[in-house]
Scaffold this active site. Sequence first.
Site, PDB file in Angstrom:
ATOM      1  N   ASN A  57      -6.586  59.088  30.435  1.00 46.93           N
ATOM      2  CA  ASN A  57      -7.957  59.573  30.602  1.00 46.93           C
ATOM      3  C   ASN A  57      -7.990  61.087  30.777  1.00 46.93           C
ATOM      4  O   ASN A  57      -8.842  61.780  30.204  1.00 46.93           O
ATOM      5  CB  ASN A  57      -8.614  58.911  31.821  1.00 46.93           C
ATOM      6  CG  ASN A  57      -8.998  57.466  31.578  1.00 46.93           C
ATOM      7  OD1 ASN A  57      -8.987  56.984  30.454  1.00 46.93           O
ATOM      8  ND2 ASN A  57      -9.337  56.765  32.641  1.00 46.93           N
ATOM      9  N   ARG A 409     -15.669  51.990  15.556  1.00 45.55           N
ATOM     10  CA  ARG A 409     -14.227  51.865  15.791  1.00 45.55           C
ATOM     11  C   ARG A 409     -13.822  50.442  15.436  1.00 45.55           C
ATOM     12  O   ARG A 409     -14.534  49.494  15.771  1.00 45.55           O
ATOM     13  CB  ARG A 409     -13.854  52.131  17.251  1.00 45.55           C
ATOM     14  CG  ARG A 409     -14.268  53.477  17.805  1.00 45.55           C
ATOM     15  CD  ARG A 409     -13.740  53.661  19.225  1.00 45.55           C
ATOM     16  NE  ARG A 409     -14.396  54.749  19.924  1.00 45.55           N
ATOM     17  CZ  ARG A 409     -14.049  56.024  19.846  1.00 45.55           C
ATOM     18  NH1 ARG A 409     -13.044  56.374  19.066  1.00 45.55           N
ATOM     19  NH2 ARG A 409     -14.697  56.950  20.535  1.00 45.55           N
ATOM     20  N   ARG A 439     -14.525  59.887  17.801  1.00 45.22           N
ATOM     21  CA  ARG A 439     -13.465  60.731  18.324  1.00 45.22           C
ATOM     22  C   ARG A 439     -12.157  59.983  18.534  1.00 45.22           C
ATOM     23  O   ARG A 439     -12.111  58.921  19.139  1.00 45.22           O
ATOM     24  CB  ARG A 439     -13.910  61.366  19.647  1.00 45.22           C
ATOM     25  CG  ARG A 439     -12.921  62.379  20.191  1.00 45.22           C
ATOM     26  CD  ARG A 439     -13.464  63.035  21.431  1.00 45.22           C
ATOM     27  NE  ARG A 439     -14.524  63.977  21.102  1.00 45.22           N
ATOM     28  CZ  ARG A 439     -15.655  64.066  21.794  1.00 45.22           C
ATOM     29  NH1 ARG A 439     -15.882  63.253  22.790  1.00 45.22           N
ATOM     30  NH2 ARG A 439     -16.552  64.970  21.465  1.00 45.22           N
ATOM     31  N   HIS A 469     -23.659  55.424  16.136  1.00 48.32           N
ATOM     32  CA  HIS A 469     -22.968  54.738  17.225  1.00 48.32           C
ATOM     33  C   HIS A 469     -23.455  53.301  17.398  1.00 48.32           C
ATOM     34  O   HIS A 469     -22.868  52.522  18.133  1.00 48.32           O
ATOM     35  CB  HIS A 469     -23.170  55.542  18.522  1.00 48.32           C
ATOM     36  CG  HIS A 469     -22.367  55.065  19.680  1.00 48.32           C
ATOM     37  ND1 HIS A 469     -22.929  54.433  20.776  1.00 48.32           N
ATOM     38  CD2 HIS A 469     -21.035  55.115  19.928  1.00 48.32           C
ATOM     39  CE1 HIS A 469     -21.977  54.138  21.639  1.00 48.32           C
ATOM     40  NE2 HIS A 469     -20.815  54.533  21.168  1.00 48.32           N
ATOM     41  N   ARG A 598     -20.520  52.582  35.205  1.00 46.66           N
ATOM     42  CA  ARG A 598     -19.056  52.612  35.303  1.00 46.66           C
ATOM     43  C   ARG A 598     -18.529  54.020  35.527  1.00 46.66           C
ATOM     44  O   ARG A 598     -17.671  54.254  36.360  1.00 46.66           O
ATOM     45  CB  ARG A 598     -18.427  52.053  34.024  1.00 46.66           C
ATOM     46  CG  ARG A 598     -16.907  51.981  34.069  1.00 46.66           C
ATOM     47  CD  ARG A 598     -16.332  51.794  32.674  1.00 46.66           C
ATOM     48  NE  ARG A 598     -16.349  53.024  31.909  1.00 46.66           N
ATOM     49  CZ  ARG A 598     -16.563  53.093  30.596  1.00 46.66           C
ATOM     50  NH1 ARG A 598     -16.822  52.006  29.915  1.00 46.66           N
ATOM     51  NH2 ARG A 598     -16.540  54.260  29.975  1.00 46.66           N
TER      52      ARG A 598
END
Length: 723
Positions: A57, A409, A439, A469, A598
């Site tokens: 991360n 993705r 990305r 998206h 989150r």
Amino acid sequence: MKTEQIKEQVVNIEEHQYYFNRELSWLEFNYRVLQEALSERTLLLERLKFTAIFSSNLDEFFMVRVAALKRQVEAEVTKLTPDGRTPLQQIQDINKRLRPLVKQQVENFENNLKQELTNHKVYLINFVDLNQEQRKYLNNYFDTNIFPVLTPLAVDPSHPFPHMSNLSLNLAVLVKNPDSGAELFARVKVPKTLPRFVTFPPELCQVSNLDDDPLWVGVPLEQVIAHHLETLFPGMDVQECHNFRLTRDADLGVQEDEADDLLLAIKQELRKRHFAGSAVRLEIHPTMPENIKQMLMQGLGLEEMDIYEIDGLLGLNDLFAFMGLPLPQLKDVPWNGIVPPPFDQFQTLEMARANESDDNVSDEFFAMIRKSDLLVHHPYHSFSATVQQFITQAAHDPDVMAIKMTLYRTSGDSPIIKALIDAAENGKQVVALVELKARFDEENNIIWARKLEKAGVHVVYGIVGLKTHTKIVLVVRKEKDKIRRYVHIGTGNYNPKTAKLYTDVGLISCREDLGADLTDLFNFLTGYSKQQSFRKLLVAPVTMRDRMIEMIEREAEHCRNNGTGRIVAKMNSLVDVQIIRALYRASQAGVKIDLIIRGICSLRPGVEGVSENIKVISIVGRFLEHSRIFYFQNNGQEEIYIGSADWMSRNLSRRVEAVTPIEDPDLMKQLQEILGIMLADNRQSWELQSDGTYIRREAKEGEKELNTHEVLMNMALNSSTMI
């Protein structure tokens, strides 16, 4: 109610004090990830996994977020964020918050996790502690497997400072010429093509006679290289060497409106990503001498605040490798999503098709959807048996005329891609909108875009200036004398691998209004449509922001009219200032608001006169919370939505997103139950305080511990049969 109206007028909700910085809020999310690695309640290998996730991360955070801030500093940008910080102040505050977290992570691994591994016969040892037989083995291993791959690069007046790739682990080597006495500097890259940890064969796994039957013994690759440097520099005296790891700016700088071929432009930028991006972080060991550190800083254009000293192993994201150890008792019990009813009746679908034994399977499958809307919840529900089956079935159904879907993705061996290719080869019109700018998945998406095009799929790359998206599929099917449209609208990517790790929900339906909306949306994405309204969908950047704010303000108006207001919203991040201000106004009016976020949350809860009616929790655990669910009480006429968008400016203004209402009463109840379970969680949830800190919820004495992921897994098991 008059008092609340006065508060709304007096308090200036635009003041900086009412907003948390998005970058610092993200660091708090990664802190919660780190706590899973520190917690003794987490199984050992899972603790290693969370340690690796924390590092992974951070890599992305520096490559994208810190890199962007550094570019702003270089451009002398002084614009303040909603919380009142300049780009330079943000970098300084990131450094201040992050350094103790990194220290805590490294100390936990070096002092705790490594020792606990030895209790289970797993030894990650240092080269200096090896016996003669082990060293002899590594001498041969180095000569045959490592030495041919290495390329030492000198740095002197005739050899310029070498280009170093992003996220590369390196050795800074100082050698001395015995003839001239001159000290020379060289860099050796630790090759990524070799395993990070060199494993000894069973017969060489003795460890200081402490364990006569180890399970695994290994040594870091960089230590093996460091102890064989004389082979790389024959005739020279190796004085010292020190590890360092480099992070570069990895955000692509594609100007779409200036690129004649977006795919080609992306490919060119990908070549630059590894080497051309500016350096943004240098990780070193504290023992590195000042002169070598200064040489690296000068060569890479870095400042002191860009240097992170790591008193231990660099690149802890490589700890993912230990998840492959045969120690099931130290890992979470494997989970396979269940096949939800009524999908379970189609488990023999592929066999039936292969044997051509059932010509009615397609009709029965689509009849199931016509009977009622279906809600799928991953990973609790099997992705392959639901969404993937929907697409695969459509690809082989002779009555399906067209399939249109977005791909943000997907996995490298995606069965979704195969299904689309099969559909094209079966003569159907297939449209795939592939987002090339997803990305760190750009290269993968380029490969599949080319493969789809070769198979006859119509591949498009979306709208200039907007990322696509949204997660949508439209299936057009001829049935008797009419055309019927079937849809899937979800919160997650069409990726079978992440569908086992990320929590996402999706709607499968044949509602005519949703089919018509998706038709309009695909025309908007692939053609020259300027669609400004939709029947049911909330679409960004067209209608979503305004409609979300309208629904928030509607709850406030109910309270002002002596009614009640209630909002529950679950998402990944909340950053958009307009949405936050609408929530503040609703709180001031008396609306009870629960937010399940989150990651980043820029809203400050629990502030008297502003947000005392807002609570924010974050759930971090076995699965990555990824679903977006929005509930509005609406004075008893409840509304609930799911979709692809967070409440972030980029989602609402710079991306194509779709959020759909859920109108089937049974499905609405299911989603409300999911939200209720999360709000009651006292094991995985953290509550955001008004000062920006998070406090982990704990079960009170005599109270049953409630773990969201375990509860939902058990509920899934009790509702159907396993795959």
